[in-house]
Design a protein around this motif. Structure first.
Motif, PDB file in Angstrom:
ATOM      1  N   CYS A  40      -1.105  -4.581  -5.102  1.00 52.10           N
ATOM      2  CA  CYS A  40      -1.159  -3.142  -4.819  1.00 52.10           C
ATOM      3  C   CYS A  40      -2.571  -2.820  -4.339  1.00 52.10           C
ATOM      4  O   CYS A  40      -3.524  -2.875  -5.113  1.00 52.10           O
TER       5      CYS A  40
ATOM      6  N   ASP B  43       0.016   6.103  -5.316  1.00 50.36           N
ATOM      7  CA  ASP B  43       1.337   6.485  -5.801  1.00 50.36           C
ATOM      8  C   ASP B  43       1.752   5.529  -6.919  1.00 50.36           C
ATOM      9  O   ASP B  43       0.912   4.915  -7.564  1.00 50.36           O
TER      10      ASP B  43
ATOM     11  N   PRO C 246      -7.918  -0.312   0.266  1.00 49.82           N
ATOM     12  CA  PRO C 246      -6.663  -0.195   1.024  1.00 49.82           C
ATOM     13  C   PRO C 246      -6.682  -1.081   2.266  1.00 49.82           C
ATOM     14  O   PRO C 246      -6.798  -0.618   3.405  1.00 49.82           O
TER      15      PRO C 246
ATOM     16  N   THR D  18       3.316   2.621  -6.858  1.00 48.07           N
ATOM     17  CA  THR D  18       3.664   1.256  -6.451  1.00 48.07           C
ATOM     18  C   THR D  18       3.472   0.252  -7.579  1.00 48.07           C
ATOM     19  O   THR D  18       4.351  -0.573  -7.861  1.00 48.07           O
TER      20      THR D  18
ATOM     21  N   CYS E  26      -3.589   1.920  -3.652  1.00 49.63           N
ATOM     22  CA  CYS E  26      -2.415   2.766  -3.872  1.00 49.63           C
ATOM     23  C   CYS E  26      -2.783   4.054  -4.613  1.00 49.63           C
ATOM     24  O   CYS E  26      -3.571   4.040  -5.562  1.00 49.63           O
TER      25      CYS E  26
ATOM     26  N   HIS F 280       0.856  -1.193   0.000  1.00 49.26           N
ATOM     27  CA  HIS F 280       0.000   0.000   0.000  1.00 49.26           C
ATOM     28  C   HIS F 280       0.891   1.242   0.000  1.00 49.26           C
ATOM     29  O   HIS F 280       1.586   1.525   0.977  1.00 49.26           O
ATOM     30  N   ASN F 281       0.932   1.943  -1.126  1.00 47.31           N
ATOM     31  CA  ASN F 281       1.751   3.152  -1.276  1.00 47.31           C
ATOM     32  C   ASN F 281       3.202   2.910  -0.842  1.00 47.31           C
ATOM     33  O   ASN F 281       3.743   3.603   0.021  1.00 47.31           O
ATOM     34  N   GLU F 282       3.817   1.908  -1.466  1.00 46.21           N
ATOM     35  CA  GLU F 282       5.197   1.545  -1.150  1.00 46.21           C
ATOM     36  C   GLU F 282       6.127   1.798  -2.333  1.00 46.21           C
ATOM     37  O   GLU F 282       7.080   1.061  -2.569  1.00 46.21           O
ATOM     38  N   GLU F 283       5.855   2.863  -3.076  1.00 47.86           N
ATOM     39  CA  GLU F 283       6.689   3.205  -4.225  1.00 47.86           C
ATOM     40  C   GLU F 283       8.158   3.356  -3.841  1.00 47.86           C
ATOM     41  O   GLU F 283       9.051   2.968  -4.588  1.00 47.86           O
TER      42      GLU F 283
ATOM     43  N   GLU G 233      -4.032  -5.519  -8.720  1.00 47.55           N
ATOM     44  CA  GLU G 233      -4.432  -4.243  -8.125  1.00 47.55           C
ATOM     45  C   GLU G 233      -5.860  -4.327  -7.594  1.00 47.55           C
ATOM     46  O   GLU G 233      -6.726  -4.972  -8.187  1.00 47.55           O
TER      47      GLU G 233
END
Length: 295
Positions: free
Chosen positions: A44, A49, A70, A51, A47, A12-15, A66
């Motif tokens: 994902c 961002d 979240p 990711t 997300c 989750h938003n781990e770019e 995807e």
């Protein structure tokens, strides 16, 4: 299609962090996983961002799923639906694990004497962490439950039988703690030849955010255990730290006293911070530590 172990990575938003993990898992596989090696699935979830873009940049070596929801629990469920093989290794996107470590975990779940669940030894790099954070983890890493449990590592590997045990668990914030306690000590192991890098928070406020989340999720888990335990049965297993555990550490190493004061302060502050969420039944708000995600 690989018929070996599957690695499921909820993200989750781990770019900023996912590439470190995937680089390690694929470092000695430059042309992609060999047949029967690894089946990598990145889920994902919710997300906003890049990711998914980072995961897709690794080409066919990584399958990307995807969902707009979240939720780590939803991500794990989707990952299971898309994964092909066993053993199955669940890896948080913000840790670092290598292919050799994944192989060592797989080996612990196969053959004579195999266990149902395994996790790697943990490495906590303290560079850039404030002194109270370093003091806290000086105590935390020595606690028996922390040394022997599978939680707090961001990685858990299970056999097919172990997976069935996890699948029966309800959705809980403390998913790694619940997973660890689902197995008796003889059914799980920490594999010393496997190592995961878990980046701790760098600041006191970020540490407290993590500890509030842990206190809240532990309360949720214990409430579930109380509801589901038949009347008259022994108390369910727990990973709570008691004063006896801390006293034993101090007897073994009196120089830990200043660090123990910091540890107890963090525990008290976190417990107070968790009360409102526990009273309101808010077990969905995820207090995230961003400092450990900085380069």
């Amino acid at each position: 299609m690989p018929d070996g172990p599957s690695i499921v990575i909820p993200a989750h938003n781990e770019e900023r962090t996912l590439g470190r993990l995937l680089d390690g898992l694929l470092a000695d596989l430059p042309d992609g996983p060999a047949e029967g090696e690894f089946d990598l699935v990145v889920v994902c979830n919710g997300c906003t961002d890049g990711t998914a873009r980072v995961a897709a940049s690794y080409g066919p070596r990584v399958r990307v799923v995807e969902t707009p929801v979240p939720s780590k629990h939803e991500a794990l469920r989707l990952g299971d639906a898309h994964a092909h093989g066993f053993p199955r290794i669940y890896v948080d996107a913000d840790v670092e694990l290598g292919a050799a470590d994944a192989r060592a975990l797989t080996a612990a779940l196969r053959g004579p004497g195999a266990v149902l669940a395994a996790a790697p030894d943990r490495e906590l790099p303290m560079t850039g962490c404030s002194w109270p954070v370093r003091a806290y983890y000086r105590v935390w890493q020595r606690l028996p439950a922390v040394r022997d449990g599978l939680f707090g590592r961001g990685v858990i590997a299970v056999s097919g039988e172990g997976h069935a045990r996890l699948a029966a668990l309800p959705p809980l914030m403390a998913d790694d703690l619940a997973a660890s306690l689902a197995f008796a000590p003889a059914e799980r192991t920490v594999v010393p030849s496997a190592r995961v890098v878990v980046r701790p928070p760098r600041t006191w406020p970020d540490l407290i955010r993590r500890r509030v989340r842990a206190a809240t999720s532990t309360a949720q888990l214990e409430a579930h255990q109380d509801r589901s335990a038949p009347a008259g049965t022994p108390a369910p297993p727990s990973a709570r730290t008691g004063l006896g555990d801390l006293a034993a550490l101090l007897r073994a190493d009196p120089t830990l006293l200043p660090a123990l004061v910091v540890f107890l302060t963090a525990a008290l502050v976190a417990r107070r911070g968790a009360r409102r969420a526990v009273r309101s039944g808010d077990f969905a708000t995820w207090l995230r530590d961003e400092s450990s995600r900085r380069d």
